[in-house]
Design an enzyme around this catalytic site. Structure first.
Site, PDB file in Angstrom:
ATOM      1  N   SER A 302       0.818  -1.208   0.000  1.00 18.67           N
ATOM      2  CA  SER A 302       0.000   0.000   0.000  1.00 18.67           C
ATOM      3  C   SER A 302       0.857   1.265   0.000  1.00 18.67           C
ATOM      4  O   SER A 302       1.572   1.529  -0.956  1.00 18.67           O
ATOM      5  CB  SER A 302      -0.955  -0.045   1.199  1.00 18.67           C
ATOM      6  OG  SER A 302      -1.886   1.001   1.179  1.00 18.67           O
ATOM      7  N   LYS A 327      -0.464  -4.191  -3.469  1.00 20.04           N
ATOM      8  CA  LYS A 327      -1.788  -3.659  -3.139  1.00 20.04           C
ATOM      9  C   LYS A 327      -1.930  -2.279  -3.772  1.00 20.04           C
ATOM     10  O   LYS A 327      -1.380  -1.297  -3.292  1.00 20.04           O
ATOM     11  CB  LYS A 327      -2.000  -3.566  -1.632  1.00 20.04           C
ATOM     12  CG  LYS A 327      -3.384  -3.024  -1.250  1.00 20.04           C
ATOM     13  CD  LYS A 327      -3.566  -2.959   0.259  1.00 20.04           C
ATOM     14  CE  LYS A 327      -4.938  -2.413   0.619  1.00 20.04           C
ATOM     15  NZ  LYS A 327      -5.095  -0.989   0.287  1.00 20.04           N
TER      16      LYS A 327
END
Length: 568
Positions: A302, A327
Site C-alpha cells: 500500500s 496492493k
C-alpha cells in the site's frame, strides 16, 4: 412455538429494512427513470426484507438479529475484495488505532501460551512498563476476573479503555513465590511510525518506518533532519520492510521530502469521476541530492509501495529487497447509521510511470471463491523517468533483488513453542545488565547454557524432507509398489531422520541470531531489537555498499547497469 417477544423492536427492524430499501432505490434512480440495475436492487432488497420478516415469524427459536444481519453483511462483502469491510461500533476503536496509531490502554503486546495470556512485550514508556510488567508475565486476572482459557482478543478488549481509568492486573511471574498484583492507569498509547533512526557505518543514515498513520510524514522529517545535523551523512536507508501501509497522504508527504515541488507521486482512478485525482508534491523538498536506498519485502504494501514505487519511477532511489505485496487499491471510510462504518475500495492507484501495482484480480474468482494473481500475459511495461523498464500487475520489483533465507525447522519449532522467548526471560532474571544492543553477542558459553536448558523441553518437529518421504510412502502404498521398495525406503528414512542435537549445532548461527534479538529486547525494548538486527542484516549491508559506491548507485538509476536485477 416461541415468538419474538418485543413487537415494538420488531416494527423498528421492519422500518429500518424498508428505509434501507427506499434509500438505495432513490440513490440508484435517475429522476423518474428506473434503470435495470436499480430495479434489481429494489427487487432483491424487497425479497430480503420479506424473507427476514417471515423467518422471524416462523422460525422455531428466537433469532439473534444483530448477529444474523452482520453475517449477511459480511457474506455480501466477502464476494468483493478483502479490504471492503463493515466496521461495527465495537470495532471502531481498533480501526481508529490503524489510522491514528493511538489507543487507550496499557501499551503491551500479548499472546496466548498454553492456557494463559502472556505479556509478549511492554512498549517502552508505556503504562505497562511503568507498572513493572515484564516479558513473560502470565496474566491471571484483570479487575478480579479470571483470564485463564480466554482468547487474546477477549483479554485485549479488557485491557483497553478510556485513558485515565485504572485497572488491576494479577500476574504470575517465574522466580516469584506468589502472584503479583499491579495497578495500572490506562493512557493514550501512541505507537510511533518511526521506530528507529540511527547513523550506521561510513556516514549512512538509517530510518525504520513501521507505519503510515497520522503524522508519519512529520515524524520521518524530524528523524531525517536530526540525522543530518552532524553534517556528514552521505546517504540514507529507508527501511519499509514489513510495513503494511496506511494513509496515502502520508506517503505523499514522505516522498515530498526528496523530490521537487510539483511532482506527481500517485493518482487514483475509480468508477465515479470524483475518485479520479492526482496527488503531487506541494512543498519545497528537504533534500533532492542525497543518495537514497529503500528496503522492501513481500510484506511492504500500500503506502509503502507508493513511496518505493514513486522514488523508483522518478529515479530518486535504489530499491533493494524482495518484490512487494502488490496492493494498488484505495479505500475510503463511509459512515453508516448507529455509529457503524464501512471501509470500501473506491479506486485503484497509479504511481508516476502510470503503472498500477495491484497483484490480485479480485473481480474474477474461481469456483472455490479464490481470486487469482494477474496473469503474466496481462502485465504491461512502463518506463521510469530515465527510461528504465518497470512493470505493473504485481508489486514493486526492486532494482536489486534479494532472497530472505527460510528459517530451519528447528528454529521454527523453538520460536513457535516460545522456547527462545522463555529463555530470554530466564536470562534477564539472571543477568542485571548486558552490553549495548549493537555490541551484545551470544557467546559460546551462553549458547551452551541454552542447549542445556532445552534438554527437558519438548521441541520435536518434522522436516520438510520427512513430510515428503511420508507422502511418497502413502503414494507407493496406494499404487502397490511399497513392498518392493520397503528396504530402500527404510534405509532412506534412517539416513534422513533428523537429529535435534545435530541441528542445534548445524543451525547454531541462525539460532544465536534469534536468541540475541530476543535477549536484547529485554534490556533495550523495541529499539534494541533494531540496533542488534542492523549489525547482521545482509540487505542493510548491501544498501551501505551501494550508497558507498556512487558509480554503482548512479549506474543503477540511469538504467545502464544490466546486472542490477540479479540476485545478490
Amino acid at each position: 412455538m416461541k415468538k419474538f417477544s418485543n413487537p415494538i423492536k420488531m416494527i423498528q427492524i421492519y422500518k429500518a429494512l424498508i428505509s434501507i430499501t427506499l434509500s438505495l432505490l432513490l440513490a440508484f434512480t435517475a429522476q423518474t427513470q428506473i434503470t435495470s440495475s436499480s430495479f434489481e436492487i429494489s427487487k432483491n432488497l424487497d425479497i430480503f426484507a420479506t424473507m427476514y420478516k417471515e423467518l422471524n415469524n416462523n422460525y422455531v427459536d428466537e433469532l439473534n438479529h444483530g448477529e444474523l444481519i452482520k453475517t449477511g453483511i459480511d457474506a455480501i462483502l466477502d464476494k468483493l475484495d478483502p479490504y471492503t469491510v463493515f466496521i461495527s461500533e465495537a470495532e471502531i476503536e481498533d480501526f481508529n488505532f490503524m489510522t491514528t496509531g493511538q489507543y487507550g490502554g496499557i501499551g503491551a503486546l500479548i499472546h496466548k501460551q498454553g492456557d494463559f495470556i502472556v505479556i509478549s512485550e511492554p512498549y517502552e514508556g508505556s503504562p505497562a512498563m511503568k507498572a513493572g510488567l515484564l516479558h513473560g508475565d502470565r496474566i491471571l486476572k484483570v479487575n478480579d476476573k479470571d483470564t485463564r482459557g480466554k482468547s487474546v482478543s477477549d483479554v485485549s478488549s479488557v485491557l483497553k479503555g478510556q485513558p485515565g481509568t485504572k485497572l488491576k492486573v494479577l500476574v504470575d511471574r517465574d522466580g516469584e513465590k506468589s502472584p503479583l498484583e499491579k495497578e495500572i492507569i490506562r493512557e493514550n498509547v501512541s505507537i510511533p511510525n518511526v521506530t528507529h533512526s540511527m547513523m550506521l557505518s561510513d556516514g549512512t543514515g538509517y530510518i525504520k518506518l513501521s507505519g503510515f498513520t497520522q503524522n508519519s510524514g512529520k515524524e520521518f522529517k524530524e528523524a531525517f533532519l536530526k540525522l543530518k545535523e552532524g553534517g556528514n551523512m552521505k546517504g540514507l536507508i529507508i527501511d519499509l520492510r514489513d510495513n503494511g501501509g496506511g494513509l496515502m497522504n502520508e506517503a505523499v508527504n514522505i516522498t515530498n521530502l526528496f523530490v521537487k515541488k510539483g511532482e506527481l507521486v500517485v493518482s487514483t482512478k475509480g468508477k465515479s469521476p470524483d475518485r479520479n485525482k492526482s496527488y503531487k508534491t506541494f512543498i519545497q523538498p528537504v533534500d533532492t541530492e542525497m543518495p537514497l536506498v529503500v528496503l522492501v519485502n513481500a510484506y511492504s504494501a500500500s503506502a509503502s509501495e507508493i513511496v518505493a514505487g514513486a522514488l523508483q519511477d522518478l529515479d530518486r532511489a535504489v530499491i533493494i529487497g524482495e518484490r512487494t505485496f502488490g496492493k494498488g487499491l484505495v479505500q475510503n471510510i463511509i459512515p453508516l447509521s448507529y455509529n457503524t462504518q464501512m471501509k470500501v475500495t473506491v479506486a485503484k492507484y497509479y504511481i508516476p510511470s502510470g503503472r498500477c501495482i495491484q497483484a490480485i484480480d479480485y473481480g474474477h474468482k474461481d469456483s472455490t471463491g479464490r481470486s487469482a494473481k494477474i496473469p503474466d500475459s496481462l502485465i504491461n511495461t512502463f518506463k521510469t523517468r530515465s527510461g528504465r523498464l518497470v512493470y505493473d500487475g504485481g508489486g514493486i520489483i526492486p532494482d536489486i533483488l534479494t532472497e530472505q533465507p527460510m528459517l530451519s525447522n528447528i528454529s521454527m519449532s523453538l520460536i513457535s513453542r516460545y522456547l527462545i522467548f522463555d529463555y530470554a526471560n530466564k536470562f534477564r532474571r539472571e543477568h542485571t545488565t548486558i552490553l549495548p544492543a549493537g555490541d551484545f553477542t551470544i557467546t559460546d558459553e551462553i549458547y551452551t547454557d541454552f542447549v542445556g536448558w532445552l534438554q527437558d523441553k519438548d521441541y520435536d518437529y518434522t522436516t520438510r524432507s520427512e513430510k515428503m518421504l511420508s507422502e511418497l510412502k502413502k503414494t507407493a502404498e496406494s499404487e502397490k509398489y511399497f513392498d518392493e521398495l520397503k528396504n530402500e525406503f527404510e534405509m532412506l528414512q534412517s539416513k534422513m531422520m533428523h537429529n535435534k542435537q545435530a541441528d542445534l549445532d548445524k543451525f547454531r548461527d541462525e539460532i544465536k541470531s534469534l536468541l540475541r534479538n530476543e535477549i536484547v529486547s529485554r534490556y533495550y525494548a523495541q529499539k534494541g531489537r533494531v540496533e542488534a538486527a542492523v549489525t547482521e542484516d545482509t540487505e542493510i549491508k548491501k544498501a551501505i555498499e551501494v550508497i558507498g559506491n556512487q558509480q554503482t548507485y548512479k549506474t543503477i538509476l540511469s538504467g545502464t547497469d544490466i546486472t542490477s536485477k540479479s540476485k545478490s
